[in-house]
Design a protein around this motif. Structure first.
Motif, PDB file in Angstrom:
ATOM      1  N   LEU A   1      46.971  41.912  41.910  1.00  0.00           N
ATOM      2  CA  LEU A   1      47.785  42.173  40.444  1.00  0.00           C
ATOM      3  C   LEU A   1      47.875  41.163  39.592  1.00  0.00           C
ATOM      4  O   LEU A   1      47.741  41.336  38.582  1.00  0.00           O
ATOM      5  CB  LEU A   1      49.162  42.661  40.908  1.00  0.00           C
TER       6      LEU A   1
ATOM      7  N   LEU B   1      46.134  49.448  46.290  1.00  0.00           N
ATOM      8  CA  LEU B   1      47.118  48.937  45.905  1.00  0.00           C
ATOM      9  C   LEU B   1      48.152  49.773  46.156  1.00  0.00           C
ATOM     10  O   LEU B   1      49.197  49.285  46.745  1.00  0.00           O
ATOM     11  CB  LEU B   1      47.215  48.246  44.589  1.00  0.00           C
TER      12      LEU B   1
ATOM     13  N   PHE C   1      47.703  41.797  47.993  1.00  0.00           N
ATOM     14  CA  PHE C   1      47.856  42.735  46.697  1.00  0.00           C
ATOM     15  C   PHE C   1      48.721  42.340  45.573  1.00  0.00           C
ATOM     16  O   PHE C   1      48.258  42.831  44.429  1.00  0.00           O
ATOM     17  CB  PHE C   1      48.564  44.192  47.291  1.00  0.00           C
ATOM     18  N   VAL C   2      49.492  41.561  45.839  1.00  0.00           N
ATOM     19  CA  VAL C   2      50.270  40.731  44.798  1.00  0.00           C
ATOM     20  C   VAL C   2      49.151  39.782  43.975  1.00  0.00           C
ATOM     21  O   VAL C   2      49.166  39.762  42.766  1.00  0.00           O
ATOM     22  CB  VAL C   2      51.395  40.177  45.139  1.00  0.00           C
TER      23      VAL C   2
ATOM     24  N   THR D   1      39.065  42.275  36.887  1.00  0.00           N
ATOM     25  CA  THR D   1      39.981  43.444  36.550  1.00  0.00           C
ATOM     26  C   THR D   1      39.985  44.157  37.791  1.00  0.00           C
ATOM     27  O   THR D   1      39.054  44.221  38.592  1.00  0.00           O
ATOM     28  CB  THR D   1      39.489  43.996  35.299  1.00  0.00           C
ATOM     29  N   LEU D   2      40.857  45.227  37.888  1.00  0.00           N
ATOM     30  CA  LEU D   2      40.984  46.120  39.005  1.00  0.00           C
ATOM     31  C   LEU D   2      40.192  47.409  38.587  1.00  0.00           C
ATOM     32  O   LEU D   2      40.661  48.169  37.535  1.00  0.00           O
ATOM     33  CB  LEU D   2      42.292  46.410  39.423  1.00  0.00           C
TER      34      LEU D   2
ATOM     35  N   GLN E   1      40.402  50.318  43.476  1.00  0.00           N
ATOM     36  CA  GLN E   1      41.294  49.127  43.741  1.00  0.00           C
ATOM     37  C   GLN E   1      42.876  49.320  43.591  1.00  0.00           C
ATOM     38  O   GLN E   1      43.788  49.090  44.399  1.00  0.00           O
ATOM     39  CB  GLN E   1      40.948  47.827  42.880  1.00  0.00           C
ATOM     40  N   TRP E   2      42.965  50.098  42.507  1.00  0.00           N
ATOM     41  CA  TRP E   2      44.451  50.319  42.201  1.00  0.00           C
ATOM     42  C   TRP E   2      44.958  51.402  43.414  1.00  0.00           C
ATOM     43  O   TRP E   2      46.105  51.401  43.612  1.00  0.00           O
ATOM     44  CB  TRP E   2      44.485  51.319  40.857  1.00  0.00           C
TER      45      TRP E   2
END
Length: 300
Positions: free
Chosen positions: A116, A135, A112-113, A126-127, A131-132
């Motif tokens: 980001l 996270l 997840f890092v 991009t997310l 996906q956000w």
């Protein structure tokens, strides 16, 4: 000769090899913790990198792979190696305080890092909203598991268990940093064996130097038990499984492989319970399920 295209579907050989790697990675934390009764954490990590690095060099030499040509990857290689060394210092030191089953769950904060940080490395990545959400779910799962360490203040005789949990989270951040360093430097175009040798070689020097400065004693006697645990880490995990993983990502779609790595924390939980007698709380299992769900959302 142009490289062969990656296969979009996993065949039986790939599935078997990938599951074997996940089993080895899950058991690895158990082997590290078990060996801590006979060898200090920094010497264990450093000497493991020494042996695995020599094996990678011998493997590359036998296959005619050139590792020492100038290709502009030195800066990225040194950075990745230092991050790799710090990551394993955190893991090995952290296992003095927390359980192997908890450590393997915290380590899987790393994807997840990476998600980001990747948009800053590759502008096209991009997310999306889903996906956000993944996270957020993953970070919540890790926080949920981490909080349990405060209610179990003596996970090990050396100190409170949350110290080890915190080092596990730090290791995950460093693992992600290593991945981003490889992706964002000239190291991304280097052969896999060279990338791995940078990490093993630099970490061998850094960790052994740290062990000497900390005056950590070397074992005066290498028992068959210690040799077995150390050999498992150095030969099967750090050398064989990493090379197998690099072979897989060169031949198969990364998104297909990523799903199977979700099994690694599960194998780690089972290994900790079966081999070390560690207790697995419902809270930790719930955190693992939420963590896996977050990875699925991010991968989609």
């Amino acid at each position: 000769m142009s490289p062969q295209p990656r296969q979009t579907q996993l065949d039986a050989r790939a599935i078997a090899l990938l599951l074997l790697c996940c089993v080895l990675w899950g058991i690895n934390q158990v082997a590290v913790k078990a060996a801590l009764t006979e060898i200090g954490p920094l010497w264990q990590a450093g000497l493991r990198s020494v042996v695995a690095g020599l094996l990678v060099w011998a493997w590359a030499a036998g296959r005619g792979i050139r590792l020492f040509e100038r290709d502009g990857s030195l800066g990225g290689g040194l950075l990745a190696g230092l991050l790799f060394a710090a990551e394993f210092a955190c893991i090995f030191l952290g296992l003095q305080y927390t359980s192997a089953s908890r450590m393997v769950v915290f380590l899987y904060l790393s994807p997840f890092v990476v998600a980001l940080g990747m948009p800053f490395i590759a502008r096209g990545e991009t997310l999306a909203g889903r996906q956000w959400a993944g996270l957020a779910l993953a970070f919540g799962a890790v926080a949920f598991a981490f909080a349990e360490g405060f209610s179990s203040p003596h996970g090990d005789t050396r100190g409170p268990s949350w110290w080890g949990d915190a080092l596990g989270v730090a290791a995950a951040l460093l693992w992600a940093g290593t991945t981003l360093a490889i992706r964002g430097t000239r190291l991304s175009s280097a052969v896999a064996e060279k990338t791995l040798l940078y990490q093993l070689g630099v970490s061998a020097l850094a960790l052994c130097a740290a062990a000497a400065l900390a005056r950590e004693p070397l074992p005066t006697h290498w028992s068959p038990r210690l040799l077995g645990l150390f050999g498992f880490q150095a030969i099967l995990v750090s050398f064989a499984s990493y090379l197998a993983w690099f072979w897989l990502i060169r031949h198969y779609a990364a998104t297909k492989l990523a799903v199977f790595t979700l099994s690694t924390p599960l194998f780690g939980l089972l290994a900790g319970a079966l081999l070390l007698g560690e207790s697995i709380s419902a809270r930790l299992v719930a955190a693992l399920v939420a963590l896996a769900a977050g990875i699925v959302l991010v991968n989609r």
